[in-house]
Design an enzyme around this catalytic site. Structure first.
Site, short mmCIF file in Angstrom:
data_model
loop_
_atom_site.label_atom_id
_atom_site.label_comp_id
_atom_site.label_asym_id
_atom_site.label_seq_id
_atom_site.Cartn_x
_atom_site.Cartn_y
_atom_site.Cartn_z
N ASN A 9 0.88 -1.17 0.00
CA ASN A 9 0.00 0.00 0.00
C ASN A 9 0.91 1.22 0.00
O ASN A 9 1.47 1.59 1.02
CB ASN A 9 -0.88 -0.04 1.25
N ARG A 87 -2.58 -2.15 -3.36
CA ARG A 87 -3.81 -1.40 -3.09
C ARG A 87 -3.78 -0.12 -3.94
O ARG A 87 -2.80 0.63 -3.92
CB ARG A 87 -3.87 -0.99 -1.62
N HIS A 176 -13.09 2.90 0.12
CA HIS A 176 -13.12 1.85 1.16
C HIS A 176 -13.75 0.56 0.64
O HIS A 176 -14.21 -0.28 1.42
CB HIS A 176 -13.92 2.31 2.41
N ARG A 237 -11.29 15.81 7.65
CA ARG A 237 -12.09 16.21 6.47
C ARG A 237 -13.49 16.60 6.92
O ARG A 237 -14.07 15.95 7.78
CB ARG A 237 -12.20 15.07 5.46
N GLU A 381 -8.18 -5.31 5.13
CA GLU A 381 -8.03 -5.03 3.69
C GLU A 381 -6.84 -5.80 3.10
O GLU A 381 -6.90 -6.26 1.97
CB GLU A 381 -7.86 -3.52 3.48
#
Ligand code: ADP
Length: 398
Positions: A9, A87, A176, A237, A381
């Site tokens: 990743n 990823r 996601h 965010r 993940e």
């Protein structure tokens, strides 16, 4: 030696990796290279209970990959690496599922870079250095957006002129997806139902946070949009705001588009509301001591989440379970309790004891028997990427 998958990743200045057994999900070695491109670039490794860090001689993605190879050789794990899984944040409309990487796929990921300028260029650096370091091994790309490519048009289109979609790929993509795929499969197993018969709402609550409606194993709506900025309140965010803010802040603060975008991504959310931190755990501790900003930030986080979960009932029409995952979803009994209480009208009744208990790697039901199940599932993940990669590389059949 059993074949294992190296899961990578890669960000623009970081490279996270895990060497995983795709059959059992067991991780043999993992680590993180940080500050790539800076003079003090370093890498840390975790192998069983032992951990160590070192400086990188060549402080870039290639140098990080060399250090990983050396460590794999040192631990006699190198020969077990059978394939590499990457990823990838944004696959646009081009990638609807995980795929083996070839030159066309690299070009496709490059083409999606305009949609994810902070992520895809970093992924490409990782792919190139992995191909160089493991020539001849199959490499696969697993996209965060791919799972949401099943969204119907009514869910993915913005109410904007058609040209923006046609000529500039402006639509909702959602993120996601790899986590949602993992937790929906696990939830179906928990429910004892075939995935195809399930109606789920999943909330992935980490630093980035989103929720998705998953019907029969397929995403039918989600809260993130063209970028991961849309939807829920997140660590730093804002989630949804009135787009009129851009013009308004331009006039009253002299901020340009980039200035407002940075403010919405980096200084807002829990951090902006609390004036203290983007970290949920830290805010819970501060709120317990009476910090008003921390209290408000957590309240707004939970309120927005509950509001969106109820909105996600529209495409589902029925619900088998609400799934909490991600660092906050898996650990914050406080946020979960508030959300469940706000959603009592949907048929949830909190089991406080079980909610308090289900933290730090524990999973299971947090609502009372007889009420609608809300369950905590620990996402993985890396495991999903390893499984996809093993399948695409022909190492496993499913
Ligand atoms: P990322 O999106 O970076 O992978 P994570 O999924 O690790 O993030 O989630 C990080 C968030 O989880 C942080 O806000 C952190 O405070 C929160 N978190 C972790 N443990 C706890 C806890 N025990 N209580 C409350 N929040 C927690």
């Amino acid at each position: 030696m059993k074949p294992s998958i190296l899961v990578i990743n890669c960000g623009s200045s970081s490279l996270k990796f895990a060497l995983t057994d795709p059959a059992t999900g067991e991780t043999h070695l993992s680590g993180l290279a940080e500050k790539l491109g800076l003079p003090d670039a370093g890498i840390s490794f975790r192998h069983g209970d032992s951990k160590h860090s070192q400086r990188l001689e060549e402080g870039n993605h290639r140098g990080a990959m060399h250090a990983i190879i050396q460590q794999l050789q040192h631990l006699a794990l190198f020969d077990s690496v059978a394939a590499v899984g990457h990823r990838i944040v944004h696959g646009g409309e081009h990638f609807t599922e995980s795929t083996l990487i070839d030159n066309d796929v690299i070009a496709g990921i490059e083409a999606c870079s305009r949609l994810a300028p902070l992520h895809n260029p970093g992924h490409l650096l990782g792919i190139r250095s992995a191909i160089e370091s493991f020539p001849g091994l199959p490499q696969a790309a697993v996209f965060d957006t791919a799972f949401h490519q099943t969204l119907p048009e009514r869910a993915y289109r913005y109410a904007l002129p058609i040209e923006l979609y046609r000529d500039h790929a402006v639509r909702r993509y959602g993120f996601h997806g790899t986590s949602y795929r993992y937790v929906s499969e696990a939830a179906a197993e928990w429910l004892g139902k075939p995935l195809a018969d399930t109606a789920l709402i999943c909330a992935h609550l980490g630093n980035g946070a989103s929720a998705a409606a998953v019907l029969g194993g397929k995403s039918v709506d989600t809260t993130m949009g063209l970028t991961p900025l849309e939807g829920l309140v997140m660590g730093s965010r804002s989630g949804d705001i009135d787009p009129g803010l851009f013009g308004y802040l331009g006039t009253c603060m002299g901020l340009d588009t980039q200035g407002v975008t940075d403010l919405l991504n980096k200084q807002s959310g829990l951090l902006g509301l609390s004036g203290l931190s983007n970290d949920c755990r830290e805010l819970e501790e501060a709120a317990a001591k009476g910090h008003a900003g921390a209290r408000l930030a957590l309240e707004i986080f939970a309120y927005r989440l509950a509001k969106y979960i109820s909105a996600l009932m529209v495409p589902l029409g029925r619900l088998d379970a609400l799934v909490f995952t991600g660092g906050i979803g898996e650990n914050s009994a406080t946020i979960r309790a508030r959300v469940i209480e706000l959603l009592g009208f949907m048929g949830f009744a909190l089991d406080s004891e079980s909610n308090e208990r289900t933290i730090r790697g524990k999973a299971g039901r947090i609502t009372r028997e007889g009420s609608v199940p809300a369950i905590v599932i620990n996402t993985n993940e890396e495991d999903m990427i390893a499984r996809d990669t093993a399948r695409l590389a022909g190492l496993t059949s499913h």
